[in-house]
Write a protein that holds these residues in place. Structure first.
Motif, PDB file in Angstrom:
ATOM      1  N   ASP A   1     -10.267 -11.113   3.743  1.00 35.73           N
ATOM      2  CA  ASP A   1     -11.002 -10.681   2.555  1.00 35.73           C
ATOM      3  C   ASP A   1     -11.381  -9.204   2.668  1.00 35.73           C
ATOM      4  OD1 ASP A   1     -12.022 -11.286   0.031  1.00 35.73           O
ATOM      5  OD2 ASP A   1     -14.023 -11.669   0.810  1.00 35.73           O
ATOM      6  N   ARG A   2     -11.824  -8.792   3.854  1.00 37.43           N
ATOM      7  CA  ARG A   2     -12.149  -7.372   4.052  1.00 37.43           C
ATOM      8  C   ARG A   2     -10.894  -6.505   3.943  1.00 37.43           C
ATOM      9  NH1 ARG A   2     -15.281  -9.683   8.199  1.00 37.43           N
ATOM     10  NH2 ARG A   2     -13.853  -8.932   9.832  1.00 37.43           N
ATOM     11  N   ASN A   3      -9.795  -7.004   4.487  1.00 31.93           N
ATOM     12  CA  ASN A   3      -8.527  -6.274   4.379  1.00 31.93           C
ATOM     13  C   ASN A   3      -8.102  -6.134   2.921  1.00 31.93           C
ATOM     14  OD1 ASN A   3      -5.985  -5.314   5.999  1.00 31.93           O
ATOM     15  ND2 ASN A   3      -5.172  -6.671   4.445  1.00 31.93           N
ATOM     16  N   HIS A   4      -8.321  -7.187   2.160  1.00 26.32           N
ATOM     17  CA  HIS A   4      -8.029  -7.191   0.720  1.00 26.32           C
ATOM     18  C   HIS A   4      -8.861  -6.131   0.001  1.00 26.32           C
ATOM     19  CE1 HIS A   4      -7.777  -8.723  -3.418  1.00 26.32           C
ATOM     20  NE2 HIS A   4      -9.089  -8.773  -3.417  1.00 26.32           N
ATOM     21  N   ASP A   5     -10.141  -6.058   0.332  1.00 26.16           N
ATOM     22  CA  ASP A   5     -11.016  -5.057  -0.288  1.00 26.16           C
ATOM     23  C   ASP A   5     -10.559  -3.639   0.062  1.00 26.16           C
ATOM     24  OD1 ASP A   5     -12.553  -7.054  -1.395  1.00 26.16           O
ATOM     25  OD2 ASP A   5     -14.130  -6.962   0.131  1.00 26.16           O
ATOM     26  N   ASN A   6     -10.128  -3.449   1.298  1.00 24.84           N
ATOM     27  CA  ASN A   6      -9.664  -2.130   1.716  1.00 24.84           C
ATOM     28  C   ASN A   6      -8.393  -1.732   0.972  1.00 24.84           C
ATOM     29  OD1 ASN A   6      -9.786   0.181   3.711  1.00 24.84           O
ATOM     30  ND2 ASN A   6      -7.785  -0.663   4.240  1.00 24.84           N
ATOM     31  N   GLU A   7      -7.479  -2.693   0.824  1.00 24.43           N
ATOM     32  CA  GLU A   7      -6.250  -2.422   0.067  1.00 24.43           C
ATOM     33  C   GLU A   7      -6.572  -2.042  -1.374  1.00 24.43           C
ATOM     34  OE1 GLU A   7      -2.530  -4.853  -1.863  1.00 24.43           O
ATOM     35  OE2 GLU A   7      -3.266  -5.553   0.091  1.00 24.43           O
ATOM     36  N   GLN A   8      -7.466  -2.792  -1.979  1.00 19.84           N
ATOM     37  CA  GLN A   8      -7.852  -2.497  -3.355  1.00 19.84           C
ATOM     38  C   GLN A   8      -8.430  -1.085  -3.474  1.00 19.84           C
ATOM     39  OE1 GLN A   8     -10.430  -5.375  -5.175  1.00 19.84           O
ATOM     40  NE2 GLN A   8     -10.864  -4.100  -6.946  1.00 19.84           N
ATOM     41  N   ALA A   9      -9.262  -0.690  -2.505  1.00 22.47           N
ATOM     42  CA  ALA A   9      -9.859   0.638  -2.534  1.00 22.47           C
ATOM     43  C   ALA A   9      -8.789   1.726  -2.424  1.00 22.47           C
ATOM     44  CB  ALA A   9     -10.874   0.776  -1.406  1.00 22.47           C
ATOM     45  N   ILE A  10      -7.765   1.493  -1.585  1.00 19.94           N
ATOM     46  CA  ILE A  10      -6.693   2.478  -1.424  1.00 19.94           C
ATOM     47  C   ILE A  10      -5.895   2.623  -2.716  1.00 19.94           C
ATOM     48  CG2 ILE A  10      -4.462   2.862  -0.293  1.00 19.94           C
ATOM     49  CD1 ILE A  10      -5.707   1.736   2.272  1.00 19.94           C
ATOM     50  N   VAL A  11      -5.489   1.493  -3.288  1.00 24.93           N
ATOM     51  CA  VAL A  11      -4.620   1.519  -4.467  1.00 24.93           C
ATOM     52  C   VAL A  11      -5.358   2.054  -5.694  1.00 24.93           C
ATOM     53  CG1 VAL A  11      -3.296   0.090  -6.077  1.00 24.93           C
ATOM     54  CG2 VAL A  11      -3.146  -0.324  -3.603  1.00 24.93           C
TER      55      VAL A  11
ATOM     56  N   GLU B   1       0.802  -1.222   0.000  1.00 23.11           N
ATOM     57  CA  GLU B   1       0.000   0.000   0.000  1.00 23.11           C
ATOM     58  C   GLU B   1       0.839   1.277   0.000  1.00 23.11           C
ATOM     59  OE1 GLU B   1      -3.985  -1.269   2.570  1.00 23.11           O
ATOM     60  OE2 GLU B   1      -2.310  -0.230   3.539  1.00 23.11           O
ATOM     61  N   GLN B   2       2.008   1.223   0.611  1.00 23.53           N
ATOM     62  CA  GLN B   2       2.757   2.425   0.939  1.00 23.53           C
ATOM     63  C   GLN B   2       2.962   3.400  -0.233  1.00 23.53           C
ATOM     64  OE1 GLN B   2       6.082   3.665   0.463  1.00 23.53           O
ATOM     65  NE2 GLN B   2       5.664   5.302   1.969  1.00 23.53           N
ATOM     66  N   PRO B   3       3.293   2.931  -1.444  1.00 22.10           N
ATOM     67  CA  PRO B   3       3.496   3.890  -2.537  1.00 22.10           C
ATOM     68  C   PRO B   3       2.240   4.674  -2.913  1.00 22.10           C
ATOM     69  CG  PRO B   3       4.471   1.766  -3.077  1.00 22.10           C
ATOM     70  CD  PRO B   3       3.625   1.553  -1.861  1.00 22.10           C
ATOM     71  N   TYR B   4       1.085   4.215  -2.501  1.00 24.97           N
ATOM     72  CA  TYR B   4      -0.180   4.844  -2.903  1.00 24.97           C
ATOM     73  C   TYR B   4      -0.796   5.694  -1.796  1.00 24.97           C
ATOM     74  CZ  TYR B   4       0.372   1.077  -6.304  1.00 24.97           C
ATOM     75  OH  TYR B   4       0.871   0.228  -7.262  1.00 24.97           O
ATOM     76  N   LEU B   5      -0.117   5.826  -0.671  1.00 24.06           N
ATOM     77  CA  LEU B   5      -0.693   6.496   0.491  1.00 24.06           C
ATOM     78  C   LEU B   5      -0.325   7.972   0.548  1.00 24.06           C
ATOM     79  CD1 LEU B   5       0.122   3.763   3.186  1.00 24.06           C
ATOM     80  CD2 LEU B   5      -2.124   4.214   2.157  1.00 24.06           C
ATOM     81  N   THR B   6      -1.269   8.758   1.007  1.00 30.91           N
ATOM     82  CA  THR B   6      -0.983  10.142   1.344  1.00 30.91           C
ATOM     83  C   THR B   6      -0.211  10.155   2.664  1.00 30.91           C
ATOM     84  OG1 THR B   6      -3.005  10.398   2.640  1.00 30.91           O
ATOM     85  CG2 THR B   6      -3.153  10.858   0.258  1.00 30.91           C
TER      86      THR B   6
END
Length: 266
Positions: free
Chosen positions: A175-185, A51-56
């Motif tokens: 699975d929920r964590n996966h969905d959250n990561e996808q939303a961030i990226v 996630e890190q490269p995509y985070l504010t």
């Protein structure tokens, strides 16, 4: 004639026993089907790295704190898999006439495991893993083959059910964590790509769009892996239930027996 009848009965009982033990060995051989849980646990642990490269900056501070919690929980989440696989391997070895020692590692892991409410891992699941570890330690010096298999299957019935329930619960959390990561990226890419609309940014925009599609494909495949891992856990649970009913049809209160193993009053 009575002697012949007795010999025939012994022979038939031996054949039935061999068939039962063969079923136990076949069940134990399915342990690798649970590897998907282990792989997804590792992916969960490494969420922040992806996630890190995509985070504010603000989001990075928040996710860094969550990363610390993930890495602290990881050994306990993996301990569930280790305990379940050790149980299956022990059953398989005992059904083959051997002894299988899961070693001190699983015993030490089970001692230190604790609940992580955010993931769905509760005290009931923790007690199940600890119960399996105690059972396996005892099974190493258990009696002869057929009886040893029945003892482990009987006393491990409820702890294994609870441990598999823990795996199912944690997989839903992954699975929920996966969905959250996808939303961030994908959220970051969807926000930034429209701003690369100048002629000199055409290459950047094209690369970003291609990268976005690659990430969508990655997350779609990961979604299937989550589904498959959950199906495999359920298949192991159903097979265990069927095997238990086949070998222990007259056992009345498996949960009460487990309470004794765990030191509680049934």
């Amino acid at each position: 004639m009575p002697v012949l009848a007795l010999l025939l009965a012994v022979l038939l009982a031996g054949c039935a026993g061999n068939a039962r033990l063969k079923d136990v060995r076949a069940f134990a051989a399915e342990a690798p089907r649970l590897n998907g849980y282990l792989e997804l646990s590792q992916r969960y642990r490494d969420t922040y790295t992806r996630e890190q490269p995509y985070l504010t900056p603000a989001a990075d501070q928040r996710e860094r704190a969550i990363d610390t919690s993930r890495r602290a929980a990881y050994p306990d989440l993996v301990a569930i898999h280790e305990a379940v696989v050790a149980y299956l391997r022990t059953l398989g070895k005992l059904a083959g006439g051997d002894r299988f020692d899961p070693g001190d590692q699983i015993k030490e892991v089970a001692k230190g495991i604790k609940a992580w409410p955010d993931t769905g891992l509760t005290d009931r699941h923790v007690n199940a893993v600890s119960g399996l570890a105690r059972l396996l330690a005892r099974a190493v010096t258990g009696p002869a083959q057929d009886q040893a298999v029945q003892d482990v299957l009987r006393d491990g019935y409820q702890p294994l059910r609870d441990a598999l329930d823990a795996m199912t619960t944690v997989l839903r959390y992954y699975d929920r964590n996966h969905d959250n990561e996808q939303a961030i990226v994908t959220g970051m890419l969807d926000t930034e790509i429209p701003f690369a609309d100048k002629p000199q940014d055409r290459l950047v925009a094209a690369l970003a769009k291609a990268h976005r599609q690659e990430k969508l494909d990655e997350y779609r495949l990961l979604g299937r892996r989550h589904t498959l891992a959950a199906q495999h856990v359920q298949a192991i649970r159903e097979r265990h239930e069927a095997l238990y009913r086949e070998l222990m049809p007259a056992d009345p209160q498996p949960a009460a027996r487990v309470a004794v193993i765990q030191g509680a009053t049934p």
